[in-house]
Design an enzyme around this catalytic site. Sequence first.
Site, PDB file in Angstrom:
ATOM      1  N   HIS A  65      -3.280   7.266   1.934  1.00 44.17           N
ATOM      2  CA  HIS A  65      -3.701   5.924   1.537  1.00 44.17           C
ATOM      3  C   HIS A  65      -5.072   5.670   2.169  1.00 44.17           C
ATOM      4  CE1 HIS A  65      -4.034   1.735   0.923  1.00 44.17           C
ATOM      5  NE2 HIS A  65      -3.755   1.391   2.175  1.00 44.17           N
TER       6      HIS A  65
ATOM      7  N   ASN B 106     -10.238  -0.107  -0.083  1.00 43.01           N
ATOM      8  CA  ASN B 106      -8.783   0.006  -0.057  1.00 43.01           C
ATOM      9  C   ASN B 106      -8.227  -0.598  -1.352  1.00 43.01           C
ATOM     10  OD1 ASN B 106      -6.049  -0.366   0.398  1.00 43.01           O
ATOM     11  ND2 ASN B 106      -6.290  -1.115   2.492  1.00 43.01           N
TER      12      ASN B 106
ATOM     13  N   CYS C 134       0.816  -1.231   0.000  1.00 39.57           N
ATOM     14  CA  CYS C 134       0.000   0.000   0.000  1.00 39.57           C
ATOM     15  C   CYS C 134       0.847   1.278   0.000  1.00 39.57           C
ATOM     16  CB  CYS C 134      -0.956  -0.001   1.180  1.00 39.57           C
ATOM     17  SG  CYS C 134      -2.026  -1.429   1.185  1.00 39.57           S
TER      18      CYS C 134
END
Length: 325
Positions: free
Chosen positions: A252, A282, A119
Site C-alpha cells: 500500500h 495515497n 486502505c
Amino acid sequence: MPLYSRITGTGSYLPPRFVTNQQLVEQLAARGVETSDEWIVERTGIRARHFADEGTFSSDLAVEAARKALEAAGASADEVDLIIVATSTPDMVFPSTASIVQHKLGIAGCPAFDVQAVCTGFIYALTVADAMIRSGTARKALVIGTEIFSRILDFDDRTTCVLFGDGAGAILLEASEQPGILATDLHADGSYREILHVPGHVSGGEISGSPLLQMDGQAVFKLAVGLLEKTATAVLAKAGMEKEQVDWLVPHQANIRIMMSTARKLRLPADKVIVTLEEQGNTSAASIPLALDAGVRSGQIQPGQTLLLEGVGGGFTWGSVLLKY
Ligand code: UT7
C-alpha cells in the site's frame, strides 16, 4: 474444484487532472494553509497526485480499470461471474459501487458487492475472491480497488490533504490448476478506529458529524510499521516460504518511509519494491492494484515471480497476500 486462483490480467486508471505538490501548495496558500513541496517530499515521498473532476464517480474509474484488466486477460465482461469492489468512497450510500460497475460493464446476474476495509480494502477483496474461487462459487472474478479520496479531504487540514489522490486498479482472478494465490493474512482491531476515520453519517436527510477524513498520522505511522512486518512474516509462514523467496513487494502506497522500512525488515533491496506514490499519492484501496498494474506493465514483474502484497489502514485493518504471478 480448482486448487488455486490466479491473476490473469491487471489494469488501472487515473483521472486526467494531475496536481503537482507545487500546484497544491499554491491552491492551499490561497486559502491560508501553509505547506511546501519540500515538506511533502521529505516526509512522504509524494510529488503529485491525480484528482477526479466533479461528476466523475468511483464506479467510472473502476470501469476503466476493469476494462483494461479484462483486455490484458483476453476475457470479455460477460465471462465475469463475480465482482468485488474495495472502496471507502462509494458512489452513494447504496446500492454498492460493485452493482453500478456491473451495470456499466453491460452485464447482469453475477454477484457483485463492496468490501470496506479502507486502505486494506483490496487485500480483503482479493482474499474473499480467492476463497470464493477455491470453493467453486466463482471462476472469473473482477477484483477492483477504486477511490475518489479528494471528496473526503479537508483542504484546511495540511496534515492530511497533501497525502491522498484518486484512481482505480483492477485484476481478473481466475480458477486455475497452477498457483496462484499461495496464502492470505487478514486482521482488524476496532479499538484503533479513531486514529483514521471519517466519522460522519447520513441521518434524517442530513450529514451528522464530519464527512471529512481525520487522521492521527504519527499513531498510524507507528502502528503500520509494526503490523506490516507481522503480517508479512505470518503470510510467509502460512505458505511455508522464506523472505528470500519474495521477488517483489507490492505495498500500500501511503508513505515511502513505511514502505522502505518493511522492505528492510524483509531484507529486500529498495529496487524490489514497486513504488507509485511519487506521482499518485495515497489512493487508499486503489493503491495496491495500481502499483501491481504499474509493475506488470513496466515489465518489472514477470510471470512465475513471487509477490507480497500488503496493506494497512483505517479500522484499524491490515493484511497481506502472497502469490505467484
Ligand atoms: O493509508 C492509510 C495509512 N496512512 C498512513 O500510513 C499515514 C501514516 N503517517 C504518516 O505517513 C506521517 O505521520 C505523516 C506524513 C502523516 C506526517 O509525517 P510526520 O513525520 O509524522 O510529521 P508530524 O505529524 O510529526 O509533523 C511534524 C511537523 C509538525 O509541526 P511541529 O509540531 O513539529 O511544529 C506538523 O504540524 O510537520 C508539521 N506538518 C506540516 N508542515 C508542512 C504537518 N503537515 C504538514 C504539511 N506541511 N503538510
